[in-house]
Design an enzyme around this catalytic site. Structure first.
Site, PDB file in Angstrom:
ATOM      1  N   ARG A 198      12.541  56.187  23.572  1.00 26.63           N
ATOM      2  CA  ARG A 198      12.464  55.877  22.376  1.00 26.63           C
ATOM      3  C   ARG A 198      11.527  56.769  21.222  1.00 26.63           C
ATOM      4  O   ARG A 198      11.621  56.754  20.154  1.00 26.63           O
ATOM      5  CB  ARG A 198      11.986  54.480  21.996  1.00 26.63           C
ATOM      6  CG  ARG A 198      13.088  53.351  22.629  1.00 26.63           C
ATOM      7  CD  ARG A 198      12.823  51.933  21.994  1.00 26.63           C
ATOM      8  NE  ARG A 198      13.203  50.807  22.905  1.00 26.63           N
ATOM      9  CZ  ARG A 198      14.098  50.360  22.768  1.00 26.63           C
ATOM     10  NH1 ARG A 198      15.242  51.054  22.008  1.00 26.63           N
ATOM     11  NH2 ARG A 198      14.824  49.275  23.636  1.00 26.63           N
ATOM     12  N   ASP A 208      28.074  51.342  18.053  1.00 20.89           N
ATOM     13  CA  ASP A 208      29.088  51.739  19.316  1.00 20.89           C
ATOM     14  C   ASP A 208      30.378  51.158  19.574  1.00 20.89           C
ATOM     15  O   ASP A 208      31.386  51.515  18.845  1.00 20.89           O
ATOM     16  CB  ASP A 208      28.103  51.452  20.705  1.00 20.89           C
ATOM     17  CG  ASP A 208      28.959  52.068  21.875  1.00 20.89           C
ATOM     18  OD1 ASP A 208      29.743  52.995  21.782  1.00 20.89           O
ATOM     19  OD2 ASP A 208      28.286  51.674  23.073  1.00 20.89           O
ATOM     20  N   GLU A 230      20.946  49.501  11.392  1.00 23.75           N
ATOM     21  CA  GLU A 230      21.087  49.529  12.917  1.00 23.75           C
ATOM     22  C   GLU A 230      20.890  51.213  13.215  1.00 23.75           C
ATOM     23  O   GLU A 230      20.878  52.011  12.334  1.00 23.75           O
ATOM     24  CB  GLU A 230      22.367  49.329  13.452  1.00 23.75           C
ATOM     25  CG  GLU A 230      22.568  47.878  14.120  1.00 23.75           C
ATOM     26  CD  GLU A 230      22.240  47.898  15.259  1.00 23.75           C
ATOM     27  OE1 GLU A 230      21.026  48.663  15.787  1.00 23.75           O
ATOM     28  OE2 GLU A 230      22.648  47.133  16.194  1.00 23.75           O
ATOM     29  N   ASP A 231      20.373  51.442  14.320  1.00 23.04           N
ATOM     30  CA  ASP A 231      20.179  52.530  15.174  1.00 23.04           C
ATOM     31  C   ASP A 231      21.610  53.362  15.313  1.00 23.04           C
ATOM     32  O   ASP A 231      21.900  54.271  14.842  1.00 23.04           O
ATOM     33  CB  ASP A 231      19.245  52.892  16.456  1.00 23.04           C
ATOM     34  CG  ASP A 231      19.866  51.593  17.390  1.00 23.04           C
ATOM     35  OD1 ASP A 231      20.774  51.048  17.223  1.00 23.04           O
ATOM     36  OD2 ASP A 231      19.240  51.579  18.632  1.00 23.04           O
ATOM     37  N   PHE A 260      26.347  59.163  25.733  1.00 27.57           N
ATOM     38  CA  PHE A 260      25.152  58.398  25.651  1.00 27.57           C
ATOM     39  C   PHE A 260      24.009  58.974  25.226  1.00 27.57           C
ATOM     40  O   PHE A 260      23.914  60.362  25.576  1.00 27.57           O
ATOM     41  CB  PHE A 260      24.740  57.695  27.280  1.00 27.57           C
ATOM     42  CG  PHE A 260      23.720  56.806  27.072  1.00 27.57           C
ATOM     43  CD1 PHE A 260      23.903  55.602  26.877  1.00 27.57           C
ATOM     44  CD2 PHE A 260      22.313  57.213  27.458  1.00 27.57           C
ATOM     45  CE1 PHE A 260      22.806  54.685  26.863  1.00 27.57           C
ATOM     46  CE2 PHE A 260      21.266  56.263  27.492  1.00 27.57           C
ATOM     47  CZ  PHE A 260      21.571  54.871  26.880  1.00 27.57           C
TER      48      PHE A 260
END
Ligand code: IMP
Ligand code: MG
Length: 193
Positions: free
Chosen positions: A183, A121, A117-118, A170
């Site tokens: 991105r 959260d 995963e990036d 964020f």
């Protein structure tokens, strides 16, 4: 000018760099160099842990496509890669319930899997993915994430491989987006306004 002075100026310039995406402004948070250096460290660990195990790396689209690629090309020996996508019920809210996993191959039984995963959260996606993938009866499943927001985590879940722990702000860049954009940034940026 000495190399050191050049490096300091460059670091300063990087720190000061800001980008505007749509209505929001972001400033450099983790440089591309730092990201790549950390990936090399994670790859050392993974190469050690998965030697002769022919692992399958499963990247979670879209956010993790760059991290998966950069990590994967550091791997030695036999290994495979594939990608899945997670569709959520509700728009962009990270708290939205996870609906389904698309693209998961059914022939992962007995294989050693590493989900990639990036960012983790709330952890909803990660926990759902772990549960879903375990149903395929793999030999093992571990979880690698480039980023973790410990303050946002709502599950008793700890990824096995973590690139960076970051504050609950964020961010965009290096695969992560704001409304589909950002991105392609090589550095990771954090929201300032
Ligand atoms: P979780 O299910 O709440 O852990 O959310 C995971 C997903 O939310 C990630 O895979 C990202 O796609 C997205 N996400 C969470 N935080 C951020 C952020 O700061 N920037 C961009 N996307 C994020
Ligand atoms: Mg993601």
């Amino acid at each position: 000018m000495t190399m050191n002075a050049l490096k300091i100026i460059r670091t300063f310039a990087l720190r000061m760099s800001t980008v505007k995406i749509k209505d929001k402004e972001f400033s450099t948070f983790i440089s591309a160099e730092k990201i790549q250096a950390r990936i090399a460290e994670l790859a050392l660990e993974l190469n050690n842990d998965y030697q002769d195990k022919n692992p399958v790396f499963i990247g979670v689209l879209n956010g993790a496509f760059l991290f998966t690629a950069d990590l994967f090309r550091c791997m030695k020996g036999d290994c495979e890669v594939s990608f899945i996508r997670v569709a959520s019920y509700t728009g962009t809210q990270s708290s939205g319930a996870v609906k389904e996993v698309m693209g998961l191959s059914s022939d992962l039984k007995g294989r050693h899997l590493v989900l990639i995963e990036d960012i983790v959260d709330t952890g909803h996606t990660a926990v759902y993915l772990m549960e879903t993938v375990k149903k395929l009866e793999p030999a093992s499943v571990r979880f690698a994430t480039l980023l973790l927001k410990p303050e946002a985590l709502q599950h008793d879940f700890r990824p096995d491989y973590i690139g960076f722990e970051i504050p609950n702000d964020f961010i965009v860049g290096y695969g992560l987006d704001y409304d589909g954009l950002g991105r392609n940034l090589n550095d990771i940026y954090t929201l300032i306004a």
